[in-house]
Design an enzyme around this catalytic site. Structure first.
Site, short mmCIF file in Angstrom:
data_model
loop_
_atom_site.label_atom_id
_atom_site.label_comp_id
_atom_site.label_asym_id
_atom_site.label_seq_id
_atom_site.Cartn_x
_atom_site.Cartn_y
_atom_site.Cartn_z
N PHE A 107 0.98 -1.16 -0.20
CA PHE A 107 -0.07 0.14 0.15
C PHE A 107 0.92 1.30 -0.14
O PHE A 107 0.28 2.27 -0.45
CB PHE A 107 -0.88 -0.01 1.27
CG PHE A 107 -0.62 1.02 2.37
CD1 PHE A 107 -1.23 2.25 2.39
CD2 PHE A 107 0.12 0.48 3.27
CE1 PHE A 107 -0.77 2.81 3.49
CE2 PHE A 107 0.42 1.35 4.29
CZ PHE A 107 -0.19 2.62 4.39
N LYS A 108 1.89 1.27 0.45
CA LYS A 108 2.97 2.45 0.59
C LYS A 108 3.33 3.05 -0.91
O LYS A 108 3.62 4.09 -0.83
CB LYS A 108 4.19 2.21 1.42
CG LYS A 108 3.94 1.80 2.85
CD LYS A 108 5.08 1.63 3.83
CE LYS A 108 4.69 1.33 5.11
NZ LYS A 108 3.94 0.22 5.34
N ASP A 109 2.97 2.20 -1.82
CA ASP A 109 3.29 2.55 -3.13
C ASP A 109 2.01 3.90 -3.35
O ASP A 109 2.39 4.80 -4.19
CB ASP A 109 3.03 1.65 -4.28
CG ASP A 109 3.93 0.52 -4.40
OD1 ASP A 109 5.20 1.14 -4.15
OD2 ASP A 109 3.75 -0.48 -4.44
N LEU A 112 3.94 6.69 -1.96
CA LEU A 112 5.40 7.03 -2.32
C LEU A 112 5.54 6.97 -3.87
O LEU A 112 6.67 7.28 -4.49
CB LEU A 112 6.28 5.69 -1.77
CG LEU A 112 6.36 6.06 -0.36
CD1 LEU A 112 7.08 5.01 0.57
CD2 LEU A 112 7.59 7.53 -0.30
N THR A 142 7.96 0.34 3.11
CA THR A 142 8.31 1.56 2.97
C THR A 142 9.68 1.75 2.03
O THR A 142 9.65 2.53 0.95
CB THR A 142 8.68 2.56 4.34
OG1 THR A 142 7.44 2.40 4.86
CG2 THR A 142 8.97 3.85 3.85
#
Ligand SMILES: *Cc1c(COP(=O)(O)O)cnc(C)c1O
Length: 487
Positions: A107-109, A112, A142
């Site tokens: 999900f950090k995509d 980011l 991350t």
């Protein structure tokens, strides 16, 4: 609108400045002086990118609409493996919001992919000619998302620190095989909190003249950056509007969200969505056995004095959830002195308490629940058996959290933060399957059970390892200074 520090000792800034700084000079986190109203009624037919446009313009004052548009385009057009970006799946009577379709399958995509664009635009806008050095502590996801997002972005270098133990072989391979001349990756002897504390120490102690002499400024890509937080608000709106368009709810009716929580960024974005006018019902804060937050919601005391446990959901193995400071600030009616006092107590005694009125405000929306590894594994097996849907261990904690919190009349959306293919050994074990020794064979076994292989993971275990340094947390400063001096 301006952005203020939660600790009240730094000057207000605009969003480009806050995005470049990451953390405020007084150690606080940036938050809008007034939460913008974004009525969902006005956004009925909007797709992900249109929502991002509207929400980022509202939350990131100081960027023009055109700048935001370009950032959104570069971040999301054809970089995810679905045009929906964050598809919503019906699983039984509830919903799973898949946040893992980006370039690293986590999900950090979502955040980011756009943060580097926002930083690039900010550098240009502010006419900054120094290099930016991004320091990132990661519990696994991350790191690869930041390395991918910033890969070969001019003027920006990235140093990632990850705990030597406690991340999956695939997560490790994703980081240690990155190309990109501006990227550096180190394993830390210690856990995530050691890595995060090390990064915070560098921010606090890096001598200003060293930065000046070597022509760089420090910044962070961690989830405390407002440029990461704001994009996460988008998928709460997107999921809500999809449920309205599907006729599952009427506009204005509440939807609950269950969020697998670590650093408290993902769920805080849901809270901001609610403050902006999205009918968010309950926010279920799902923790693994590191249940500091569960205890906080139940007792009003945040106490990190407890053993750090390594679980099957490593991205949630966290004892200090940095983004909670923003919730505390809001719950204390923006009393920055009261926030400072508590963060001081957290640093010195490892704990602080909130007064009852503040807690009442928090509990009006948040419910804290936790699930053990076993409970998560049981949920993976049950949901697969009953619905043919495969969840990763982080998502499973949130699914179990939803069950424990009890579903009401409102539909519940479980945020799915990683593809099951990032944690094949755990998922196979949960399903009662034998687990091959070899990580690639594990991945193959899982995809043969029906887990779609994310483009991001195809071949990652075969790529040559480029970064193999393992360092002590107290040596982090020396490594950063070495890199700064070596260009
Ligand atoms: C980072 C992460 C989380 C936790 O999100 P926070 O915003 O830190 O609370 C949960 N699951 C996965 C897979 C993650 O990578």
């Amino acid at each position: 609108m301006r952005l203020l520090s939660t600790r009240g000792l730094s000057a207000p800034v605009d969003a480009p400045e806050a995005v470049l700084r990451g953390i405020a000079p007084d150690g606080g986190l940036y938050i809008p002086d007034e939460i913008p109203a974004i009525p969902p009624q006005e956004l009925w037919g909007a797709d992900f990118c249109s929502l991002a446009q509207r929400i980022l313009c509202a939350y990131l004052p100081g960027y023009t609409e055109d700048e935001i548009r370009l950032c959104v385009q570069r971040a999301y057009y054809h970089t995810f493996d679905t045009d929906e970006i964050t598809p919503l799946r019906a699983v039984g009577n509830q919903y799973v919001l898949e946040l893992f379709h980006g370039p690293t399958a986590a999900f950090k995509d979502v955040a980011l992919s756009i943060l580097p664009q926002l930083m690039g635009a900010a550098l240009k806008k502010k006419g900054v000619h120094e290099d930016v050095m991004i320091l990132t502590a990661t519990s696994g996801d991350t790191g690869s998302a930041a390395l991918t997002g910033f890969c070969d972005v001019p003027g920006i270098r990235v140093l990632v620190f990850y705990p030597e133990q406690g991340i999956s072989p695939i997560q490790r391979a994703q980081m240690t095989t990155m190309r990109g001349g501006n990227l550096h990756v180190y394993a830390i002897r210690g856990n995530f909190d050691d890595a995060q504390a090390g990064v915070k120490r560098i921010f606090a102690q890096m001598p200003a003249d060293f930065c000046r002499a070597h022509g760089f400024t420090l910044s962070s890509a961690n989830s405390i950056n407002i440029g990461r937080l704001a994009p996460q608000i988008v998928y709460y709106y997107d999921a809500y509007l999809k449920l309205v368009r599907a006729g599952r709810i009427q506009m204005g009716e509440p939807v609950d969200f269950s969020v697998p929580t670590g650093n408290f960024g993902d769920i805080l974005a849901g809270y901001l969505a609610r403050l902006s006018g999205l009918p968010v019902g309950r926010l279920i804060c799902a923790s693994n056995a590191n249940n500091v937050l569960t205890d906080f919601f139940n007792t009003a005391v945040y106490d990190k004095n407890r053993p750090f446990l390594t679980t099957t959901s490593p991205s949630m193995d966290i004892l200090v959830s940095s983004n909670l400071e923003r919730l505390v600030y809001l719950a204390l009616n923006r009393d920055a002195a009261a926030v400072r006092e508590r963060m001081e107590q957290l640093r010195n005694q490892g704990r602080y308490a909130l007064p009852e009125e503040a807690m009442a405000r928090i509990r009006a929306c948040f419910t804290g629940v936790c699930a053990s590894d076993q409970e998560g594994m049981d949920a993976i097996a049950r949901v697969y058996r009953d619905h043919g849907y495969l969840m990763d261990p982080h998502t499973a904690v949130a699914w179990r959290g939803m069950e424990k919190a009890g579903t009401g009349s409102a539909p519940c959306v479980v945020l799915s933060t990683a593809s099951p293919c990032k944690f094949p050994a755990c998922v196979l074990t949960a399903l009662g399957q034998s687990v091959p020794q070899d990580a690639q064979a594990q991945l193959d076994a899982l995809t043969s059970l029906g887990a779609p292989l994310p483009r991001a993971l195809d071949g990652v275990l075969q790529r040559p390892v480029r970064f193999s340094d393992v360092i002590d947390p107290q040596d982090m400063m020396a490594y950063v200074q070495g890199k700064a001096a070596s260009k």
